[in-house]
Design a protein around this motif. Structure first.
Motif, short mmCIF file in Angstrom:
data_model
loop_
_atom_site.label_atom_id
_atom_site.label_comp_id
_atom_site.label_asym_id
_atom_site.label_seq_id
_atom_site.Cartn_x
_atom_site.Cartn_y
_atom_site.Cartn_z
N GLY A 144 7.66 -4.03 7.87
CA GLY A 144 6.76 -3.06 8.50
C GLY A 144 5.56 -2.74 7.63
O GLY A 144 4.42 -2.69 8.10
N GLY A 145 5.82 -2.55 6.33
CA GLY A 145 4.72 -2.23 5.42
C GLY A 145 3.70 -3.37 5.35
O GLY A 145 2.49 -3.15 5.32
N MET A 146 4.21 -4.61 5.34
CA MET A 146 3.31 -5.76 5.29
C MET A 146 2.50 -5.88 6.59
O MET A 146 1.31 -6.20 6.56
N GLN A 147 3.16 -5.62 7.70
CA GLN A 147 2.43 -5.69 8.98
C GLN A 147 1.33 -4.61 9.04
O GLN A 147 0.25 -4.86 9.55
N GLN A 148 1.64 -3.43 8.48
CA GLN A 148 0.61 -2.39 8.51
C GLN A 148 -0.53 -2.76 7.56
O GLN A 148 -1.69 -2.52 7.85
N ARG A 149 -0.21 -3.38 6.44
CA ARG A 149 -1.27 -3.88 5.54
C ARG A 149 -2.16 -4.88 6.29
O ARG A 149 -3.37 -4.88 6.14
N LEU A 150 -1.50 -5.75 7.06
CA LEU A 150 -2.25 -6.76 7.80
C LEU A 150 -3.17 -6.11 8.84
O LEU A 150 -4.32 -6.51 9.01
N GLN A 151 -2.66 -5.09 9.51
CA GLN A 151 -3.53 -4.39 10.47
C GLN A 151 -4.74 -3.80 9.76
O GLN A 151 -5.86 -3.83 10.27
N ILE A 152 -4.51 -3.26 8.56
CA ILE A 152 -5.63 -2.67 7.80
C ILE A 152 -6.62 -3.77 7.41
O ILE A 152 -7.84 -3.59 7.51
N ALA A 153 -6.11 -4.94 7.00
CA ALA A 153 -7.01 -6.06 6.67
C ALA A 153 -7.87 -6.43 7.87
O ALA A 153 -9.07 -6.70 7.74
N ARG A 154 -7.25 -6.44 9.04
CA ARG A 154 -8.00 -6.75 10.26
C ARG A 154 -9.11 -5.74 10.50
O ARG A 154 -10.22 -6.09 10.89
N CYS A 155 -8.78 -4.48 10.27
CA CYS A 155 -9.80 -3.44 10.45
C CYS A 155 -10.93 -3.60 9.43
O CYS A 155 -12.10 -3.42 9.76
N LEU A 156 -10.56 -3.94 8.19
CA LEU A 156 -11.59 -4.07 7.15
C LEU A 156 -12.52 -5.24 7.43
O LEU A 156 -13.66 -5.26 6.96
N ALA A 157 -12.04 -6.22 8.20
CA ALA A 157 -12.88 -7.36 8.57
C ALA A 157 -14.13 -6.89 9.31
O ALA A 157 -15.17 -7.53 9.27
N GLN A 158 -14.02 -5.75 9.97
CA GLN A 158 -15.17 -5.19 10.70
C GLN A 158 -16.17 -4.54 9.76
O GLN A 158 -17.21 -4.06 10.21
N GLU A 159 -15.84 -4.46 8.46
CA GLU A 159 -16.65 -3.71 7.49
C GLU A 159 -17.03 -2.36 8.05
O GLU A 159 -18.21 -2.01 8.16
N GLU A 167 -1.60 8.41 12.52
CA GLU A 167 -0.25 8.35 11.94
C GLU A 167 0.07 6.94 11.44
O GLU A 167 1.10 6.37 11.80
N PRO A 168 -0.81 6.36 10.62
CA PRO A 168 -0.69 4.95 10.29
C PRO A 168 0.59 4.59 9.53
O PRO A 168 1.05 3.46 9.62
N PHE A 169 1.12 5.56 8.79
CA PHE A 169 2.29 5.22 7.96
C PHE A 169 3.56 5.90 8.48
O PHE A 169 4.59 5.90 7.81
N GLY A 170 3.46 6.46 9.67
CA GLY A 170 4.55 7.27 10.21
C GLY A 170 5.84 6.50 10.44
O GLY A 170 6.92 7.09 10.45
N ALA A 171 5.74 5.19 10.64
CA ALA A 171 6.95 4.41 10.95
C ALA A 171 7.54 3.75 9.71
O ALA A 171 8.50 3.00 9.81
N LEU A 172 6.97 4.03 8.55
CA LEU A 172 7.41 3.34 7.33
C LEU A 172 8.36 4.21 6.51
O LEU A 172 8.32 5.43 6.59
N ASP A 173 9.18 3.56 5.68
CA ASP A 173 10.07 4.33 4.82
C ASP A 173 9.25 5.03 3.73
O ASP A 173 8.09 4.68 3.48
N ALA A 174 9.87 6.02 3.09
CA ALA A 174 9.13 6.92 2.20
C ALA A 174 8.43 6.19 1.05
O ALA A 174 7.27 6.48 0.73
N MET A 175 9.10 5.21 0.45
CA MET A 175 8.50 4.51 -0.69
C MET A 175 7.29 3.67 -0.25
O MET A 175 6.25 3.69 -0.88
N THR A 176 7.48 2.94 0.85
CA THR A 176 6.39 2.11 1.36
C THR A 176 5.22 2.98 1.79
O THR A 176 4.05 2.65 1.57
#
Ligand SMILES: Nc1ncnc2c1ncn2[C@@H]1O[C@H](COP(=O)(O)OP(=O)(O)O)[C@@H](O)[C@H]1O
Ligand SMILES: [Mg+2]
Length: 261
Positions: A144-159, A167-176
């Motif tokens: 899940g954490g890697m998939q959310q990182r990937l979504q962020i990379a996609r967004c950053l592509a738009q500069e 709630e971008p991190f709401g579905a992730l465990d506390a450490m991630t």
């Protein structure tokens, strides 16, 4: 010094007396809010108070029924290329039949990055979000954490000049979640992006924000505004133990408790 105060006085996003009703139900009332360039503003409030609705209005996905929102001084009339949205549900935001590189490539195609430049940009974007060795993986092969990182990379592509995060991190465990908070802050610091960050998690709001806005429900309206003057870069241990953090946390918890009554 907070980034938000570097170019004080310059609002990138300005809500002016925003009202929103669905049929005859008033969801948001008289929202006045300025988000300065480079600022991280967090929006908290009880479930159903209108946080997502406010974010959708700020992105141009939804038109207010009263008042308006300006971006860089001009009214927002629809979605903009320089405003990226990070959703909680990364599973739905990613294309399962494309690899990590393929998902980022699609975002680059959408913004017109020439084919010859794409491979290098994909590598740089995946490295930026901590996925340099996962270009050939499919979303289903990623945590899940890697998939959310990937979504962020996609967004950053738009500069993007602005990142809207619901709630971008709401579905992730506390450490991630904590890891991604720090990576997001690092990325925002290097890109200078302006951020509107919706979260349920009051401590997360104080940890990442320059300001925290608390909404009262029925109809959604601004009930509290806290300026967060904790030093940056924030630190998961030192910041959360800072007496000022604890004071802010108490104030916000008391606000939310009274808002839910
Ligand atoms: N498209 C819609 N049509 C009708 N009501 C909606 C729609 N979207 C949201 N709502 C209602 O607006 C209120 C605020 O929703 P939302 O902004 O999603 O709240 P939050 O994100 O704070 O939990 C809720 O009562 C929700 O049911
Ligand atoms: Mg929501």
């Amino acid at each position: 010094m907070n980034k938000g105060s570097c170019r004080a006085g310059e609002a990138l996003i300005r809500f002016s007396k925003v009202d929103l009703s669905f049929s005859d139900r008033k969801i948001l009332e008289a929202i006045d809010l300025e988000i300065m360039r480079g600022e991280i503003v967090c929006l908290v409030g009880p479930s159903g108070c209108g946080k997502t609705t406010a974010l959708r209005i700020a992105t141009g996905l939804l038109a207010p029924t009263g008042g308006g929102v300006a971006f860089d001084g001009a009214p927002i009339l629809g979605p903009r290329r320089d405003v990226a949205i990070v959703f909680q549900d990364y599973g739905k935001a990613l294309l399962p039949w494309r690899t990590a590189a393929g998902n980022v490539s699609l975002a680059l195609e959408a913004v017109g990055t020439p084919r010859a430049e794409r491979a290098a940009r994909i590598d740089a974007l995946l490295a930026k979000v901590g996925l340099p060795h996962h270009a050939d993986k499919y979303p289903s092969q990623m945590s899940g954490g890697m998939q959310q990182r990937l979504q962020i990379a996609r967004c950053l592509a738009q500069e993007p000049a602005a990142l809207m995060m619901d709630e971008p991190f709401g579905a992730l465990d506390a450490m991630t979640r904590q890891e991604l908070q720090d990576e997001m802050l690092q990325i925002v610091r290097t890109t200078g992006a302006t951020v509107l960050f919706v979260t349920h998690d009051l401590e997360e709001a104080i940890y990442v924000g320059d300001r925290v806005i608390g909404l009262l429900p029925h109809p959604g309206r601004i009930g509290i505004e806290l300026k967060i003057d904790l030093p940056r870069p924030r630190d998961q241990i030192a910041t959360r133990e800072d007496p000022e953090f604890l004071r802010l946390r108490r104030e916000l918890y008391e606000f939310i408790k009274s808002a839910e009554r």
